[in-house]
Design a protein around this motif. Sequence first.
Motif, PDB file in Angstrom:
ATOM      1  N   LEU A  95       0.772  -0.927   0.058  1.00 49.18           N
ATOM      2  CA  LEU A  95       0.007   0.077  -0.074  1.00 49.18           C
ATOM      3  C   LEU A  95       1.008   1.319   0.078  1.00 49.18           C
ATOM      4  O   LEU A  95       0.317   2.178  -0.610  1.00 49.18           O
ATOM      5  CB  LEU A  95      -0.986   0.021   1.389  1.00 49.18           C
ATOM      6  CG  LEU A  95      -2.237  -1.061   1.411  1.00 49.18           C
ATOM      7  CD1 LEU A  95      -2.943  -0.752   2.396  1.00 49.18           C
ATOM      8  CD2 LEU A  95      -3.021  -0.841  -0.024  1.00 49.18           C
ATOM      9  N   TYR A  96       1.804   1.270   0.632  1.00 51.52           N
ATOM     10  CA  TYR A  96       2.758   2.233   0.769  1.00 51.52           C
ATOM     11  C   TYR A  96       3.514   2.718  -0.647  1.00 51.52           C
ATOM     12  O   TYR A  96       3.557   3.818  -1.090  1.00 51.52           O
ATOM     13  CB  TYR A  96       4.089   2.114   1.806  1.00 51.52           C
ATOM     14  CG  TYR A  96       5.002   3.318   1.845  1.00 51.52           C
ATOM     15  CD1 TYR A  96       4.701   4.399   2.609  1.00 51.52           C
ATOM     16  CD2 TYR A  96       6.203   3.190   1.126  1.00 51.52           C
ATOM     17  CE1 TYR A  96       5.756   5.279   2.602  1.00 51.52           C
ATOM     18  CE2 TYR A  96       7.171   4.314   1.161  1.00 51.52           C
ATOM     19  CZ  TYR A  96       7.056   5.226   1.823  1.00 51.52           C
ATOM     20  OH  TYR A  96       7.703   6.316   1.805  1.00 51.52           O
ATOM     21  N   PHE A  97       3.774   1.539  -1.055  1.00 50.30           N
ATOM     22  CA  PHE A  97       4.565   1.731  -2.440  1.00 50.30           C
ATOM     23  C   PHE A  97       3.483   2.338  -3.629  1.00 50.30           C
ATOM     24  O   PHE A  97       3.850   3.062  -4.503  1.00 50.30           O
ATOM     25  CB  PHE A  97       4.859   0.244  -3.088  1.00 50.30           C
ATOM     26  CG  PHE A  97       5.547   0.283  -4.336  1.00 50.30           C
ATOM     27  CD1 PHE A  97       6.928   0.668  -4.598  1.00 50.30           C
ATOM     28  CD2 PHE A  97       4.857  -0.074  -5.605  1.00 50.30           C
ATOM     29  CE1 PHE A  97       7.594   0.714  -5.867  1.00 50.30           C
ATOM     30  CE2 PHE A  97       5.469   0.104  -6.832  1.00 50.30           C
ATOM     31  CZ  PHE A  97       6.954   0.370  -6.842  1.00 50.30           C
ATOM     32  N   VAL A  98       2.097   1.768  -3.496  1.00 53.24           N
ATOM     33  CA  VAL A  98       1.136   2.229  -4.422  1.00 53.24           C
ATOM     34  C   VAL A  98       0.888   3.398  -4.141  1.00 53.24           C
ATOM     35  O   VAL A  98       0.659   4.311  -5.374  1.00 53.24           O
ATOM     36  CB  VAL A  98      -0.040   1.246  -4.337  1.00 53.24           C
ATOM     37  CG1 VAL A  98      -1.235   1.767  -5.341  1.00 53.24           C
ATOM     38  CG2 VAL A  98       0.223  -0.064  -4.776  1.00 53.24           C
ATOM     39  N   ILE A  99       0.862   4.134  -3.046  1.00 47.90           N
ATOM     40  CA  ILE A  99       0.354   5.179  -2.710  1.00 47.90           C
ATOM     41  C   ILE A  99       1.488   6.361  -2.790  1.00 47.90           C
ATOM     42  O   ILE A  99       1.141   7.454  -3.612  1.00 47.90           O
ATOM     43  CB  ILE A  99      -0.098   5.423  -1.432  1.00 47.90           C
ATOM     44  CG1 ILE A  99      -1.421   4.802  -1.006  1.00 47.90           C
ATOM     45  CG2 ILE A  99      -0.282   6.892  -0.868  1.00 47.90           C
ATOM     46  CD1 ILE A  99      -1.806   4.633   0.303  1.00 47.90           C
ATOM     47  N   TYR A 100       2.763   5.983  -2.880  1.00 45.37           N
ATOM     48  CA  TYR A 100       3.504   6.965  -2.731  1.00 45.37           C
ATOM     49  C   TYR A 100       4.823   6.956  -3.840  1.00 45.37           C
ATOM     50  O   TYR A 100       5.505   7.956  -4.104  1.00 45.37           O
ATOM     51  CB  TYR A 100       4.428   7.052  -1.598  1.00 45.37           C
ATOM     52  CG  TYR A 100       3.566   7.615  -0.277  1.00 45.37           C
ATOM     53  CD1 TYR A 100       3.288   9.040  -0.161  1.00 45.37           C
ATOM     54  CD2 TYR A 100       3.244   6.915   0.529  1.00 45.37           C
ATOM     55  CE1 TYR A 100       2.467   9.355   0.956  1.00 45.37           C
ATOM     56  CE2 TYR A 100       2.213   7.120   1.813  1.00 45.37           C
ATOM     57  CZ  TYR A 100       2.122   8.716   1.812  1.00 45.37           C
ATOM     58  OH  TYR A 100       1.356   9.100   2.890  1.00 45.37           O
ATOM     59  N   THR A 123       3.809   5.271  -7.063  1.00 42.44           N
ATOM     60  CA  THR A 123       3.315   5.049  -8.530  1.00 42.44           C
ATOM     61  C   THR A 123       2.402   6.203  -8.930  1.00 42.44           C
ATOM     62  O   THR A 123       1.765   7.008  -8.141  1.00 42.44           O
ATOM     63  CB  THR A 123       2.229   3.544  -8.416  1.00 42.44           C
ATOM     64  OG1 THR A 123       1.253   3.907  -7.596  1.00 42.44           O
ATOM     65  CG2 THR A 123       2.961   2.619  -7.827  1.00 42.44           C
ATOM     66  N   PRO A 124       2.258   6.315 -10.356  1.00 39.12           N
ATOM     67  CA  PRO A 124       1.042   7.442 -10.812  1.00 39.12           C
ATOM     68  C   PRO A 124      -0.195   7.176 -10.342  1.00 39.12           C
ATOM     69  O   PRO A 124      -0.848   8.221 -10.102  1.00 39.12           O
ATOM     70  CB  PRO A 124       1.240   7.080 -12.275  1.00 39.12           C
ATOM     71  CG  PRO A 124       2.475   6.420 -12.676  1.00 39.12           C
ATOM     72  CD  PRO A 124       2.709   5.529 -11.306  1.00 39.12           C
ATOM     73  N   TYR A 125      -0.568   5.946 -10.012  1.00 39.82           N
ATOM     74  CA  TYR A 125      -1.849   5.946  -9.347  1.00 39.82           C
ATOM     75  C   TYR A 125      -2.041   6.446  -8.100  1.00 39.82           C
ATOM     76  O   TYR A 125      -3.128   7.166  -7.819  1.00 39.82           O
ATOM     77  CB  TYR A 125      -2.486   4.342  -9.651  1.00 39.82           C
ATOM     78  CG  TYR A 125      -3.779   4.076  -8.907  1.00 39.82           C
ATOM     79  CD1 TYR A 125      -4.796   3.969  -9.801  1.00 39.82           C
ATOM     80  CD2 TYR A 125      -3.836   3.961  -7.496  1.00 39.82           C
ATOM     81  CE1 TYR A 125      -6.264   3.856  -9.240  1.00 39.82           C
ATOM     82  CE2 TYR A 125      -5.139   3.656  -6.983  1.00 39.82           C
ATOM     83  CZ  TYR A 125      -6.306   3.679  -7.957  1.00 39.82           C
ATOM     84  OH  TYR A 125      -7.654   3.496  -7.329  1.00 39.82           O
ATOM     85  N   GLY A 126      -1.145   6.232  -7.394  1.00 41.19           N
ATOM     86  CA  GLY A 126      -0.945   6.920  -5.888  1.00 41.19           C
ATOM     87  C   GLY A 126      -0.876   8.193  -6.010  1.00 41.19           C
ATOM     88  O   GLY A 126      -1.695   9.044  -5.146  1.00 41.19           O
TER      89      GLY A 126
END
Length: 314
Positions: A166-171, A173-176
Amino acid sequence: MNVDLSTIFNMSLINSTFRASTPIIYAALCAAITQQANILNVGIEGIMLIGSFTAVTFSYITGSWVIGVLAAMIAGCLISGLIGIGHIKFNADITAIGMGVNLFALAITRLLLQVLYGVNGSFASPYIKAIPRISIGFFSKIPVLGSILNNLTITEWILLPTIILLYFVIYKTPYGLHLRAVGAFPEAAKTAGINTTRKKYESLLIGGLVGGLAGAHLSLGYSAQFVNNMTNNRGFMGIAAMFFGGANPIHTSLGCLLFGFADSIGARLQSYGLPAQFVLMLPYIVTILVLTISVYAKIKNDKRKESSLVKREV
């Protein structure tokens, strides 16, 4: 009261703290995901409770804990979707909807417990398949790791990878980035071509999956039964931890450890004659302290930003 500190503060305390913190961490992650889109999901308590009941029911019917967990996650997703429709489509107050969901979950699970199983208070059965616990022989040979890591459920093992993901996705990635933009600068996000409505729905649905998993862990991992109001305000503790951690999955999870630590210490002190009422009160005292610290830190940070802005203008 003569207290032997060695029986309270030992390596097993780490294990019990982590186990007590796990459902709160999952609830806090649910809150952190929606908060990124500037949606304070107060209905986490209800999502968890419905997830707990759904997990027990499907595990009992099918004899599979996997189906129970998946059903709980789907149920959490559906409830979050209803919250999204009320808040996003019909512009209803998110707090009112969340509290409504919490009250509905408390009532419907109590009713279904009576209608489906003919019992009041709790339901347990040998047909309910609990989430398996894993013990690794290699760790048992190492005193420290053995007492901390062995005999954890699968949902406890996957907690750390979930936090990191979740940390990786949010901070990272473009999606995050788009999700955070929707929460912090919605008009700018619209100008950049981001579908803010869709992103808000997505944050609620993803959060609902995690909230349903939190409920499933509570009924099939933390215990193997359903008890009326078994969430016991863990959803609200998760929200408090989310504020404490600034909706950052890692910082939020660390904040949840405070609740687990207070719960574990209280349970151990009870064996020395500490009143049960005080033990039950400890997590809520920690909740108040965490919220107080979070609000104070936010006020100080806002004042610092305001002072910096004034200096720039001058």
